[in-house]
Every structure is written in C-alpha cells, then in structure tokens.
Scaffold this active site. Structure first.
Site, PDB file in Angstrom:
ATOM      1  N   ILE A 130       0.687  -0.944  -0.462  1.00 31.18           N
ATOM      2  CA  ILE A 130      -0.097   0.020   0.156  1.00 31.18           C
ATOM      3  C   ILE A 130       0.812   1.483   0.174  1.00 31.18           C
ATOM      4  CG2 ILE A 130      -1.859   0.843   1.489  1.00 31.18           C
ATOM      5  CD1 ILE A 130      -2.144  -1.609   2.882  1.00 31.18           C
ATOM      6  N   GLY A 131       0.792   2.165  -1.059  1.00 30.58           N
ATOM      7  CA  GLY A 131       1.731   3.030  -0.764  1.00 30.58           C
ATOM      8  C   GLY A 131       2.738   3.102  -1.754  1.00 30.58           C
ATOM      9  N   ASP A 149      -2.004  -2.258 -12.897  1.00 33.92           N
ATOM     10  CA  ASP A 149      -1.861  -2.549 -11.268  1.00 33.92           C
ATOM     11  C   ASP A 149      -1.881  -3.042  -9.929  1.00 33.92           C
ATOM     12  OD1 ASP A 149      -3.943  -1.942 -10.177  1.00 33.92           O
ATOM     13  OD2 ASP A 149      -3.925   0.397 -10.265  1.00 33.92           O
TER      14      ASP A 149
END
Length: 375
Positions: free
Chosen positions: A185-186, A258
């Site tokens: 995440i991120g 992604d």
C-alpha cells in the site's frame, strides 16, 4: 474493418528459429499487423517419426477474409521452402502455417476449415496459444484455450530460450503481452503502471478499489468487515482481469495492470481468521486456476517508513490509521509469494530512495530495469 486471426507456425528442418521468424515477418507484411507473439516451444514430432519441432502462435489483425488469409499462407509457405508432395501422412518441413481461429467464424470448405479441426488435440498448438489467448473461447467446443490445453498430455514439450521478434511491436515492451506492477500500500504501483501505459502505448488495467464500500469500514472494524472486503475484492479482480485480458485492443501493444490477482490471497492471509481463510482459499484456488498469469511481475519494494509517508501524503482518510505492523505483514506476504512461485518471471525493484513521479530520471531508471528483463 480489422478481424482477429490466430495463427500457428512450426518448423523442424534446418534453422528452425529463423524459419519461424521469417514466417512472422511475411505474415506481418502480407496478411496484417502482428499483435501478439508467443514464446517458442520445442516439441516432439506429432503423427510421424521426425526431428523435434519449434512451434509458436501469433495473433494478427487483418482486413483479409479467411479464404484470402489461407491463400496467402500457402504462398508464404512455398516462398519459405515448404515442399508438398503426394506422400501420405505428416512429413518434415521447413515451415508449417495454420489458421487456428478467425474471430468466431466456423467454416468448412475445401480451402479452409475453421476453427482448425485438430488444434484442440495438439499440445504444440494449445500451449503457445495459451501465452497469447488463454481466455479465447473455442467457437465449437465452447471452452477456453486454457481449459482445452489442460486436458492434453504430451511428454517432452519445453519452452525454448530463443525468442521471436514482433516486427510490429513497440521496441521496449513488445516481448511482453501482460505486465503486472505490484507493491505494498503506497508503493506507487498505480502511478508507475499509468506512466508506462501512457509512454509505451499499453492498455491500462487499474484496480477499482475506490468503488469498494467495505474498504473504509474495514479500517474502522477489521474483524467485522475483513471477510466481506476480501471476498468483494476477489470477485471484482477476477471479473476485471478476465474481461480486460480477453478483450483484445488492436491499437495497444501490451497490457499493464497495477495489481495481480494473487494479492487477494496475500491480503486475505493477513486479515482473515483461520477458518475464514480456509474457506477463502478454496474459492481463490478455483478462480486463480482460470486467470492468465503475467509475462512479467514487477514488485516495487519500499521500506515501511517511506510507505507511511506516501500514505499520509495522498490523504485518503480511511488509510491514515494503518499501522506499520500491518504493512510489514503485507510485504512479507508478497516476498513469500515471490519466493515460492519459481515459475513466475519476477523483477524486484527497490524504490525506497526513488521518486519516479516527480523525478523523470528516477522513472527512467525503473523503466531501464524492466527493459533488462527477458521472458
């Protein structure tokens, strides 16, 4: 209007790779744009005693009719040294070219029969076809190429290290059909996938996490909403990947996403209770078996401190309370997946000290790393 045709090529005489490459070039010149090219597979001769074959499949966009394509193929075979005689049965050949599918057309004439009447029985056709069209449905048998390939047994088929060049492909990414950009995440996977798609003419698949109603609730009450969250993500990812990979875009050179659907299992293992995970795993395994796997899996590694800064910077309210321990568990899950899946073509890139969104040189470094990877 361009029509989609799937072609099988094979050779077991002389410089087999050169014969296949010459066929790809002539098919591109005389029939239509080469959209996808599979890997080369070395296989035993089928139906007769002979030298081993090199086989591959390609996808073409063409304006020619099936009969016109077949006529051109016969001319190309002759120009590449194919000699046909009255001898019964299969024989050694410099080149063999067959139409497997032409859209969903069903034809049975003296010149052309579609779909190819024996392709579904031939591992040397179905295996390379799985590289470029695993979700293509056979118009007669109503099964996907992947499903048909699973039931064919042929000893000795091996993927060759030699490659075929797509004369119509984008130089930098033509060897890939499907790239998955993954990360914690991120980590920046959406930003990188978007930039690569824009710069290299790729079809972009982005995860639809913003539409998931359970995500904000999960960060408020993990125990209550973990299972519905993971189930909804799994269903949506399965549907999106299945649909987008089966819909060929004639104007794009490759597909980049992604995420890879296996992330569903990685997150589920961290968030679910033991009994919930066992049930989830059963459902996941059924779905994962049918999903095409990426030609290249890029994992963007970022240290936890940098991930937390990125999460804070992008400002999603429901993410601001994510603990560092949770991010560590997710990262360990990804690394375990990469370690245990030896057949995956993986490139791990440490982006902890890179800002590829704001710094173009950092972006070029990442692209350069991806360019070094071969199937």
């Amino acid at each position: 209007m361009l029509q989609t045709a799937y072609i099988s090529i094979g050779s077991n005489v002389g410089d087999r790779r050169a014969h296949l490459q010459n066929a790809v070039q002539k098919l591109s010149t005389e029939i239509g744009r080469v959209l996808k090219v599979s890997a080369i597979y070395e296989t035993p001769s089928w139906g007769f005693e002979g030298s081993e074959f090199y086989n591959a499949c390609l996808c073409l966009g063409t304006e020619l009719s099936p009969a016109e394509v077949m006529t051109k193929i016969l001319e190309i075979e002759v120009s590449l040294g194919r000699v046909r005689n009255d001898k019964n049965g299969y024989q050694d050949r410099t080149i063999d070219i067959d139409i497997i599918f032409y859209e969903n057309v069903i034809i049975d004439t003296e010149l052309v029969k579609l779909p190819h009447p024996l392709a579904h029985e031939r591992k040397f056709v179905m295996q390379p076809l799985c590289d470029i069209a695993p979700s293509k449905i056979h118009p007669t048998y109503k099964k996907t190429v992947s499903q048909l390939n699973e039931v064919i047994v042929l000893d000795g088929i091996e993927k060759s290290e030699e490659k075929l060049h797509n004369p119509n492909g984008k130089k930098d990414f033509s060897r890939f059909n499907y790239i998955a950009i993954e990360g914690n995440i991120g980590a920046g996977k959406t930003s990188l996938a978007t930039k690569i798609a824009e710069d290299f003419n790729g079809k972009l698949i982005l995860e639809r996490f913003a539409d998931n109603p359970f995500l904000p609730k999960f960060y408020e009450d993990n125990g209550r909403y973990a299972f519905p969250l993971e189930m909804s993500f799994l269903a949506d990812r399965y549907q999106q990947i299945s649909d987008d990979l089966s819909q060929l875009d004639l104007f794009k050179d490759f597909i980049v996403s992604d995420y890879d659907i296996f992330k569903s299992l990685i997150f589920a293992k961290v968030t679910l209770q033991n009994e919930e995970y066992k049930l989830y795993r059963k459902l996941f395994d059924i779905m994962y078996k049918e999903i095409p796997k990426p030609d290249l899996y890029v994992y963007l590694y970022q240290n936890t401190e940098r991930l937390l800064r990125n999460i804070k910077k992008r400002g999603r309210d429901y993410e601001q309370k994510i603990p560092s321990e949770y991010l560590d568990k997710i990262n360990n899950g990804y690394l375990e997946f990469i370690r245990t899946h030896k057949d995956l073509n993986v490139k791990i890139i440490d982006v902890s000290d890179l800002d590829f969104v704001a710094n173009h040189n950092d972006y070029k470094k990442i692209v350069s790393e991806i360019h070094k990877v071969y199937l």
